[in-house]
Design an enzyme around this catalytic site. Structure first.
Site, PDB file in Angstrom:
ATOM      1  N   GLU A  48      32.569  37.929  30.566  1.00  0.00           N
ATOM      2  CA  GLU A  48      33.386  38.466  31.656  1.00  0.00           C
ATOM      3  C   GLU A  48      34.759  38.854  31.136  1.00  0.00           C
ATOM      4  O   GLU A  48      35.401  38.056  30.442  1.00  0.00           O
ATOM      5  CB  GLU A  48      33.503  37.432  32.783  1.00  0.00           C
ATOM      6  CG  GLU A  48      32.160  37.118  33.427  1.00  0.00           C
ATOM      7  CD  GLU A  48      32.258  36.164  34.603  1.00  0.00           C
ATOM      8  OE1 GLU A  48      33.387  35.751  34.957  1.00  0.00           O
ATOM      9  OE2 GLU A  48      31.213  35.838  35.186  1.00  0.00           O
TER      10      GLU A  48
ATOM     11  N   THR B  70      25.484  33.331  41.936  1.00  0.00           N
ATOM     12  CA  THR B  70      26.919  33.312  42.244  1.00  0.00           C
ATOM     13  C   THR B  70      27.569  32.091  41.605  1.00  0.00           C
ATOM     14  O   THR B  70      28.693  31.737  41.944  1.00  0.00           O
ATOM     15  CB  THR B  70      27.148  33.263  43.767  1.00  0.00           C
ATOM     16  OG1 THR B  70      26.451  32.130  44.305  1.00  0.00           O
ATOM     17  CG2 THR B  70      26.657  34.533  44.449  1.00  0.00           C
TER      18      THR B  70
ATOM     19  N   HIS C 159      32.469  38.647  39.887  1.00  0.00           N
ATOM     20  CA  HIS C 159      32.824  37.230  40.023  1.00  0.00           C
ATOM     21  C   HIS C 159      33.896  37.037  41.108  1.00  0.00           C
ATOM     22  O   HIS C 159      34.989  36.530  40.852  1.00  0.00           O
ATOM     23  CB  HIS C 159      33.309  36.655  38.692  1.00  0.00           C
ATOM     24  CG  HIS C 159      33.074  35.167  38.584  1.00  0.00           C
ATOM     25  ND1 HIS C 159      32.843  34.530  37.404  1.00  0.00           N
ATOM     26  CD2 HIS C 159      33.048  34.190  39.539  1.00  0.00           C
ATOM     27  CE1 HIS C 159      32.675  33.236  37.618  1.00  0.00           C
ATOM     28  NE2 HIS C 159      32.802  33.010  38.912  1.00  0.00           N
TER      29      HIS C 159
END
Length: 323
Positions: A261, A230, A280
């Site tokens: 991303e 994370t 995310h």
């Protein structure tokens, strides 16, 4: 004076910031890079999910503070900002609980195959035994935290409630009294990899951590272990991770961050049944906004008043000092 907010925010954030700002501060919102011309006259910038490159920063004529919405600052060229005398601040610790809760959610989702069972049930199935041979409890497992800042500490406390054994590695070891209070044990990097059933990453994306988690690391882990990330995608060599998952060098992974991303549509991770993915969103909860707004406004106010930023929030002091 002008405050420019970059990126999308929850619907209540902008009004909350407006209420706390002095009346003489104009609030401007930017949703894309094509609007960056509005930054030229910005006195303060609040940045969520876009980037500020050295070239972007060179065009800032009046900026007194670049404030990140969150704790990551790899989307800002902090050295370029420092050379221009612009402090860069984060909101250290504010979203720690939110991210820590997602860590637990990802562990449970991977260990208990929650997304897959939800999907098969909603498609008309009732396969109670489908995952019985590959479902596991957190209880009794060794969980290794690589990095143990504010998020790692909260994860450790939560895992203690599951009766897991928590170990950690961090370049800066905490005092033994704090380890005892948290109920965690310090191990070397390699020893942690060797004994852990779950490895969870809690590191910033800096030069020394980019690509740190690679095939060499995976080969030192148990083949029954899972990886949780994370933190930032750049910490993990993603092609090595994909290979390790395909070859069963690792049993699974729970990932909230990626090398690119948004994640590319042909990324093999999207098709793996031993991987749980989220886009995310570790710090994305509606109820965290109040705390985040408060810290952002506090840092802006301290800058306006000529006061020092809190040490934990000020991430490019070393580059400003050099000037």
């Amino acid at each position: 004076m002008r405050l420019v907010m970059i990126g999308p925010y929850a619907s209540d954030v902008k009004p909350a910031i407006r209420r706390k700002l002095p009346a003489n501060v104009e609030l401007v919102e930017i949703l894309g890079n094509d609007e960056y011309s509005k930054l030229e006259d910005a006195d303060f910038i609040v940045l969520r999910n876009l980037r500020l490159t050295a070239q972007d920063i060179a065009g800032l004529k009046k900026c007194k503070l670049i404030q990140r919405w969150g704790v990551g600052y790899d989307t800002v060229d902090i050295e370029a900002a420092g050379k221009q005398g612009i402090p860069v601040a984060i909101t250290s610790g504010v979203n720690s609980a939110s991210v820590a809760e997602l860590v637990i959610g990802l562990i449970l989702s991977v260990f208990r195959h929650i997304p897959a069972m939800n999907a098969q049930l909603k498609s008309g199935g009732w396969e109670r035994e489908l995952f019985i041979d590959k479902s596991f409890m957190i209880k009794g497992k060794v969980v290794g935290l690589i990095g143990c800042g504010s998020i790692g500490k909260l994860v450790a406390r939560s895992l203690n409630a599951f009766d897991a054994q928590v170990v950690y590695y961090d370049p800066v070891r905490m005092e033994e009294s704090q380890e005892n209070k948290l109920g965690i044990t310090y191990l070397s990097f390699d020893e942690l990899l060797k004994v852990s059933d779950i490895v969870s990453l809690h590191l910033p994306s800096i030069d020394s951590t980019k690509g740190l988690i690679n095939m060499g690391v995976f080969l030192k882990m148990k083949p029954t272990a899972i990886l949780i990330n994370t933190a930032r995608g750049s910490i993990v060599n993603e092609s090595d991770l994909i290979e390790a998952l395909e070859k069963k060098i690792l049993a699974g992974a729970g990932l909230d961050s990626f090398a690119s991303e948004p994640i590319e549509k042909d990324n093999p991770l999207l098709k793996m049944d031993n991987v749980v993915l989220t886009p995310h969103v570790g710090g994305n909860t509606q109820d965290i906004g109040v705390e985040m707004v408060g810290r952002v406004i506090e840092n802006i106010s301290r800058t306006m008043e000529g006061k020092a930023l809190y040490h934990g929030d000020f991430v490019n002091a070393q580059f400003i000092k050099r000037q």
